[in-house]
Design an enzyme around this catalytic site. Structure first.
Site, short mmCIF file in Angstrom:
data_model
loop_
_atom_site.label_atom_id
_atom_site.label_comp_id
_atom_site.label_asym_id
_atom_site.label_seq_id
_atom_site.Cartn_x
_atom_site.Cartn_y
_atom_site.Cartn_z
N GLU A 1 -11.62 24.02 1.33
CA GLU A 1 -10.90 22.84 0.83
C GLU A 1 -9.73 22.48 1.74
O GLU A 1 -9.35 23.25 2.63
CB GLU A 1 -10.41 23.08 -0.59
CG GLU A 1 -9.42 24.23 -0.68
CD GLU A 1 -8.26 23.93 -1.61
OE1 GLU A 1 -7.74 22.80 -1.56
OE2 GLU A 1 -7.87 24.84 -2.36
N LYS B 1 -3.61 31.23 -10.30
CA LYS B 1 -2.18 31.53 -10.29
C LYS B 1 -1.61 31.54 -11.69
O LYS B 1 -2.01 30.72 -12.51
CB LYS B 1 -1.47 30.41 -9.53
CG LYS B 1 -0.91 30.87 -8.24
CD LYS B 1 0.01 29.86 -7.62
CE LYS B 1 0.07 30.18 -6.16
NZ LYS B 1 -0.23 29.11 -5.29
N1 PSU Z 1 -3.66 26.55 -6.64
C1 PSU Z 1 -3.14 27.21 -5.58
N2 PSU Z 1 -3.08 26.58 -4.36
C2 PSU Z 1 -3.56 25.31 -4.17
C3 PSU Z 1 -4.12 24.63 -5.31
C4 PSU Z 1 -4.15 25.29 -6.50
O1 PSU Z 1 -2.72 28.34 -5.73
O2 PSU Z 1 -3.48 24.78 -3.04
C5 PSU Z 1 -4.69 23.26 -5.13
C6 PSU Z 1 -6.22 23.34 -5.00
O3 PSU Z 1 -6.66 22.35 -4.09
C7 PSU Z 1 -6.69 22.99 -6.41
C8 PSU Z 1 -5.65 21.96 -6.81
O4 PSU Z 1 -8.01 22.47 -6.46
O5 PSU Z 1 -4.43 22.47 -6.29
C9 PSU Z 1 -5.59 21.77 -8.31
O6 PSU Z 1 -4.75 20.71 -8.62
P1 PSU Z 1 -4.62 20.19 -10.14
O7 PSU Z 1 -3.92 21.30 -10.87
O8 PSU Z 1 -3.80 18.93 -10.04
O9 PSU Z 1 -6.00 19.95 -10.64
#
Ligand code: PSU
Ligand code: MN
Length: 313
Positions: free
Chosen positions: A34, A168
């Site tokens: 990603e 996380k």
């Molecule tokens: N969690 C992490 N590092 C990240 C992300 C999440 O520890 O870089 C990023 C990933 O790309 C994940 C996105 O798909 O954040 C999720 O965002 P949201 O919570 O807005 O769906």
């Protein structure tokens, strides 16, 4: 150099790098990666250094890396140096989950792709294995905010195996696991009886399924696809012991970051990047080092799984 598009996506501006297309055509191992981690997950210059190190970890473990992003309205699978530089430095680059892709293409915009968008484009390209750091999940307080990442919904609908270091603890881990269960997404923990929480190996939550080797995981991925449920898989790979952080340190940092987000009224797609930035800043570089180490570790495992899957017989 990139080649055109698969027949099922003929109208889609999907550019597959020649190296990736060649590997797929020959049945060799490919790992999707990603790019929101580059555009929004890590600070400059660690973001670009990590992106390079992660691609190297994939190669060193026998697979071709395919980092996915949207650049000037084109969905790109396999990025060149200029595209990485753009994602890492250009602050006008957005963050796209799968629902954002169509309008982004029409606007000819550029964005890092989240886990959900990357899974979607990997599936269209024919890539079965994907490595990231941590997935999005159910946010703490979701009973009020309804904030549940599209990553979880994509895992429920798109047959790609995602290797992550768990989720996380900015998230509500038990609720995240419940949503995955409801959607019939297998959660396989690698070499541990506990579901890992990114910076730490221990969550106190028992993993439903444990497998220990890349060969076993590859076999489970292949069998899951044969079963035909159409869902993805979450492969939860604990951070190596030597890189893991003390739970007390990181829990305090995360709690502080969440409080700050509440006070400042940050919500929606801005919340995850905000929390990641605050955690990196508040822990004096230690969380950043742990983050980089676990992404590389996940990329290596994903490559080993992809290599097993690509083996004849
Ligand atoms: N969690 C992490 N590092 C990240 C992300 C999440 O520890 O870089 C990023 C990933 O790309 C994940 C996105 O798909 O954040 C999720 O965002 P949201 O919570 O807005 O769906
Ligand atoms: Mn959200």
């Amino acid at each position: 150099m990139a080649v055109s598009v698969s027949a099922s996506a003929s109208a889609l501006p999907l550019e597959i790098a020649a190296e990736v297309a060649d590997a797929l055509a020959a049945g060799r191992a490919v790992v999707a990666l990603e790019s929101t981690i580059v555009s929004h997950g890590l600070p400059w210059p660690e973001n670009i250094e990590t992106a390079r190190a992660v691609e190297k970890a994939v190669r060193d473990n026998g697979a071709v890396p395919a980092t996915i992003a949207v650049i000037d309205g084109r969905c790109r699978v396999g990025l060149d140096a200029a595209a990485f530089e753009r994602l890492a430095r250009d602050t006008s680059v957005g963050k796209a989950s799968s629902r954002d892709l169509a309008a982004l293409m029409v606007r000819r915009g550029s964005a890092g792709t989240t886990v959900s968008a990357t899974m979607r484009l990997a599936a269209l390209t024919g890539i079965a294995i994907f490595a990231t750091g941590g997935i999005g999940g159910v946010h703490r307080g979701a009973e009020q905010s309804f904030d549940i990442s599209a990553d979880l919904i994509e895992l429920g609908t798109t047959p790609v195996a995602v290797v992550s270091a768990g989720a996380k603890s900015i998230l509500d881990i038990p609720k995240t696991l419940e949503v995955l269960e409801t959607q019939r997404v297998p959660v396989i923990t690698v070499g541990s009886d506990e579901f890992p929480t990114f910076y730490t190996r221990n969550s106190g939550i028992c993993a439903e399924q444990r497998l220990d080797t890349p060969a076993e995981i590859a076999a489970a991925v292949a069998l899951h696809r044969r079963l035909g449920s159409g869902t993805g898989l979450l492969i939860a790979n604990p951070i190596p012991e030597a890189d893991s952080l003390a739970p007390d340190l990181i829990d305090g940092v995360i709690a502080g970051a969440i409080r700050e987000a509440e006070v400042r009224g940050i919500s929606g797609k801005a919340i995850t990047p905000f929390l990641l930035e605050r955690i990196n800043a508040a822990s004096g570089g230690r969380s950043l080092q742990a983050n980089i180490a676990l992404v590389k570790n996940n990329a290596a495992l994903a490559a080993q799984i992809a290599a097993e899957l690509a083996r004849p017989g």
